[in-house]
Design a protein around this motif. Structure first.
Motif, PDB file in Angstrom:
ATOM      1  N   HIS A  21       0.816  -1.207   0.000  1.00 61.48           N
ATOM      2  CA  HIS A  21       0.000   0.000   0.000  1.00 61.48           C
ATOM      3  C   HIS A  21       0.855   1.264   0.000  1.00 61.48           C
ATOM      4  O   HIS A  21       0.436   2.297  -0.547  1.00 61.48           O
ATOM      5  CB  HIS A  21      -0.979  -0.022   1.172  1.00 61.48           C
ATOM      6  CG  HIS A  21      -2.132  -0.931   0.937  1.00 61.48           C
ATOM      7  ND1 HIS A  21      -2.179  -2.220   1.412  1.00 61.48           N
ATOM      8  CD2 HIS A  21      -3.289  -0.743   0.239  1.00 61.48           C
ATOM      9  CE1 HIS A  21      -3.313  -2.786   1.036  1.00 61.48           C
ATOM     10  NE2 HIS A  21      -3.996  -1.922   0.315  1.00 61.48           N
ATOM     11  N   LEU A  22       2.048   1.224   0.577  1.00 67.16           N
ATOM     12  CA  LEU A  22       2.960   2.360   0.445  1.00 67.16           C
ATOM     13  C   LEU A  22       3.293   2.595  -1.023  1.00 67.16           C
ATOM     14  O   LEU A  22       3.277   3.739  -1.504  1.00 67.16           O
ATOM     15  CB  LEU A  22       4.236   2.116   1.249  1.00 67.16           C
ATOM     16  CG  LEU A  22       4.128   2.267   2.764  1.00 67.16           C
ATOM     17  CD1 LEU A  22       5.388   1.731   3.440  1.00 67.16           C
ATOM     18  CD2 LEU A  22       3.905   3.728   3.165  1.00 67.16           C
ATOM     19  N   ALA A  23       3.582   1.502  -1.731  1.00 71.62           N
ATOM     20  CA  ALA A  23       3.873   1.635  -3.162  1.00 71.62           C
ATOM     21  C   ALA A  23       2.653   2.131  -3.923  1.00 71.62           C
ATOM     22  O   ALA A  23       2.767   2.994  -4.808  1.00 71.62           O
ATOM     23  CB  ALA A  23       4.349   0.303  -3.728  1.00 71.62           C
ATOM     24  N   ARG A 356      -3.418  -0.682   4.404  1.00 74.21           N
ATOM     25  CA  ARG A 356      -3.736   0.592   3.747  1.00 74.21           C
ATOM     26  C   ARG A 356      -3.731   1.755   4.744  1.00 74.21           C
ATOM     27  O   ARG A 356      -3.133   2.802   4.480  1.00 74.21           O
ATOM     28  CB  ARG A 356      -5.084   0.498   3.040  1.00 74.21           C
ATOM     29  CG  ARG A 356      -5.472   1.769   2.300  1.00 74.21           C
ATOM     30  CD  ARG A 356      -6.703   1.580   1.424  1.00 74.21           C
ATOM     31  NE  ARG A 356      -7.150   2.838   0.865  1.00 74.21           N
ATOM     32  CZ  ARG A 356      -6.628   3.440  -0.198  1.00 74.21           C
ATOM     33  NH1 ARG A 356      -5.596   2.882  -0.827  1.00 74.21           N
ATOM     34  NH2 ARG A 356      -7.101   4.578  -0.654  1.00 74.21           N
ATOM     35  N   ILE A 357      -4.381   1.587   5.890  1.00 76.50           N
ATOM     36  CA  ILE A 357      -4.474   2.727   6.812  1.00 76.50           C
ATOM     37  C   ILE A 357      -3.139   3.016   7.497  1.00 76.50           C
ATOM     38  O   ILE A 357      -2.842   4.173   7.812  1.00 76.50           O
ATOM     39  CB  ILE A 357      -5.610   2.545   7.844  1.00 76.50           C
ATOM     40  CG1 ILE A 357      -5.393   1.332   8.734  1.00 76.50           C
ATOM     41  CG2 ILE A 357      -6.956   2.489   7.139  1.00 76.50           C
ATOM     42  CD1 ILE A 357      -6.482   1.167   9.812  1.00 76.50           C
ATOM     43  N   LEU A 358      -2.319   1.994   7.713  1.00 79.29           N
ATOM     44  CA  LEU A 358      -0.984   2.264   8.254  1.00 79.29           C
ATOM     45  C   LEU A 358      -0.134   3.008   7.225  1.00 79.29           C
ATOM     46  O   LEU A 358       0.640   3.906   7.577  1.00 79.29           O
ATOM     47  CB  LEU A 358      -0.302   0.969   8.680  1.00 79.29           C
ATOM     48  CG  LEU A 358      -0.754   0.369  10.003  1.00 79.29           C
ATOM     49  CD1 LEU A 358      -0.033  -0.950  10.275  1.00 79.29           C
ATOM     50  CD2 LEU A 358      -0.539   1.331  11.173  1.00 79.29           C
ATOM     51  N   ALA A 359      -0.282   2.646   5.950  1.00 79.70           N
ATOM     52  CA  ALA A 359       0.434   3.378   4.904  1.00 79.70           C
ATOM     53  C   ALA A 359      -0.065   4.815   4.815  1.00 79.70           C
ATOM     54  O   ALA A 359       0.735   5.755   4.679  1.00 79.70           O
ATOM     55  CB  ALA A 359       0.263   2.667   3.562  1.00 79.70           C
ATOM     56  N   GLN A 360      -1.372   5.002   4.904  1.00 81.60           N
ATOM     57  CA  GLN A 360      -1.930   6.357   4.866  1.00 81.60           C
ATOM     58  C   GLN A 360      -1.422   7.189   6.042  1.00 81.60           C
ATOM     59  O   GLN A 360      -1.034   8.345   5.867  1.00 81.60           O
ATOM     60  CB  GLN A 360      -3.458   6.286   4.888  1.00 81.60           C
ATOM     61  CG  GLN A 360      -4.067   5.757   3.597  1.00 81.60           C
ATOM     62  CD  GLN A 360      -5.553   5.486   3.724  1.00 81.60           C
ATOM     63  OE1 GLN A 360      -6.056   5.168   4.811  1.00 81.60           O
ATOM     64  NE2 GLN A 360      -6.269   5.596   2.610  1.00 81.60           N
ATOM     65  N   GLU A 361      -1.423   6.605   7.234  1.00 81.80           N
ATOM     66  CA  GLU A 361      -0.947   7.325   8.417  1.00 81.80           C
ATOM     67  C   GLU A 361       0.532   7.679   8.277  1.00 81.80           C
ATOM     68  O   GLU A 361       0.954   8.786   8.651  1.00 81.80           O
ATOM     69  CB  GLU A 361      -1.171   6.467   9.665  1.00 81.80           C
ATOM     70  CG  GLU A 361      -0.709   7.082  10.972  1.00 81.80           C
ATOM     71  CD  GLU A 361      -1.649   8.172  11.489  1.00 81.80           C
ATOM     72  OE1 GLU A 361      -1.395   8.685  12.591  1.00 81.80           O
ATOM     73  OE2 GLU A 361      -2.624   8.518  10.784  1.00 81.80           O
TER      74      GLU A 361
END
Length: 395
Positions: A21-23, A356-361
């Motif tokens: 999700h970071l990518a 996803r939410i850890l990447a968003q944060e």
């Protein structure tokens, strides 16, 4: 070569999802590392059940959005070869008269309020779906047709492969040894393969989270806890892929069951297991008393299984927090450090959205689901996420 924007420690299903999700969100100078190989730790021990049924409403939302990913996995990863091994057979849960009835009714209502497709079944309808079981004691039966099970190892390796194709660096057999900090903020990670510089570290170390506690000097409440899984075989009552996953709130162990291998039953308990002093993924002994006890509970619900034999068995280890729910987000007091641990047996179900939410944060973006309820600070404030069924993996 040793400088990254983000280092993710732990390439199980959660860490691999974070890296992917970071990518997906545009950050590709990322290192994903694991002490072993991708998905080979506790992820490979998962029973793989997928459901949105939780008595904790926050988990329902994570599971609901994660299910959308599982239901169209290759398209989500933009990889036609990706697979999560999904078997969409439905999820059936039943409670008798007594202390589990009210919590089940409330949890089913909560799911419906959050837009989950659910059906309330009669005993006869339940028998038609799961003809090898009897439901004479069931006072309330819920059925979630959009549920089933999948393969956690396939999901982890598919996330990691998609991340690698997007430009993420993946390093296996590299052990993180401590964090590098300056003036209270992260500057990198020291590993068995040398030091890697990064302004952000995301720890998804699962049962190895106590190592992070040692590196930071912070109290990170989590206990590794071993659980046993049995695969039972009964020629007179085959548990086929078309039959739903079943959660039996009437049984002392709050058993969960599903088809395994096409005709066997995979079964385990949804209550506290054996607390371990140290993190370990090696197979543990399964006492004969446990096998007899679980077999007796199974036979009460599935009469044909009175003569069942054990086809196989294994043990898995949960990373259990005091309220049996995960800690997600930033760790206060250390700039650049985020965590995702303590999934207590349901990390796989939630892994797409948690990643996803850890990447968003990490990237300072609004999160699709609030991280606030999952903050580590809840253990001090008392705002726990304890499930209505009591402590256990059903939450």
């Amino acid at each position: 070569m040793n400088r990254y924007d983000v280092v993710v420690i732990g390439a199980g299903v959660i860490g691999s999802s974070v890296a992917f999700h970071l990518a997906r969100l545009g950050t590709k100078n990322v290192l994903l590392l694991d002490r072993g190989t991708i998905g080979a730790g506790t992820t490979s021990q998962s029973s793989g059940i997928l459901r949105t049924h939780y008595s904790v409403k926050e988990n329902v939302e994570l599971a609901r959005q994660s299910w959308r990913v599982f239901s169209d996995f290759p398209q989500y990863l933009e990889d036609e070869e990706a697979s999560c091994g999904l078997v969409k057979c439905g999820y059936l849960i039943a409670a008798p008269e007594g202390d589990k009835l009210g919590p089940l009714r409330a949890a089913l209502q909560q799911q419906q309020d959050q837009g989950i497709a659910l059906e309330s079944l009669t005993q006869q309808q339940a028998r038609e779906l799961l003809p090898i079981a009897q439901f004479d004691d069931a006072a309330l039966i819920g059925f979630e047709p959009e549920a089933g099970f999948a393969d956690a190892y396939l999901v982890a390796t598919s996330f990691a492969r998609a991340a690698r194709r997007a430009g993420i660096t993946v390093r296996e057999n590299v052990e993180a040894r401590h964090l590098l900090t300056e003036n209270g903020r992260i500057v990198g990670v020291s590993t068995s393969a040398g030091d890697f510089n990064a302004a952000t570290v995301i720890s998804t170390q699962n049962i190895w989270t106590p190592e992070l506690a040692g590196w930071t000097g912070r109290k990170l409440p989590v206990v590794p806890e071993r659980h046993a899984v049995l695969a039972l075989e009964c020629s007179a009552a085959k548990y086929t892929f078309s039959m739903p996953v079943f959660k039996d709130l009437a049984s002392p162990g709050m058993l969960y069951c599903r088809s395994y291998g096409g005709n066997q039953m995979l079964v385990s308990e949804g209550i506290a297991g054996q607390a371990l002093d140290t993190a370990e993924v090696e197979q543990g002994d399964i006492p004969m008393d446990y096998i007899v006890d679980v077999g007796t509970q199974v036979a009460q619900r599935f009469p044909g299984y009175e003569t069942a034999g054990i086809a196989s068995s294994w043990t898995g280890v949960y990373d259990v927090t005091p309220d049996w729910n995960p800690v997600l987000g930033k760790l206060p007091g250390i700039d650049g450090l985020l965590v995702g641990y303590g999934f207590s047996g349901h990390g796989f179900k939630l892994s797409p959205m948690v990643g996803r939410i850890l990447a968003q944060e990490t990237l300072g973006l609004p999160t699709d689901v609030s991280l606030q309820p999952y903050s580590i600070e809840r253990f001090q404030t008392g705002a726990l996420l304890t499930g209505k069924y009591g402590l256990g993996a059903v939450s």
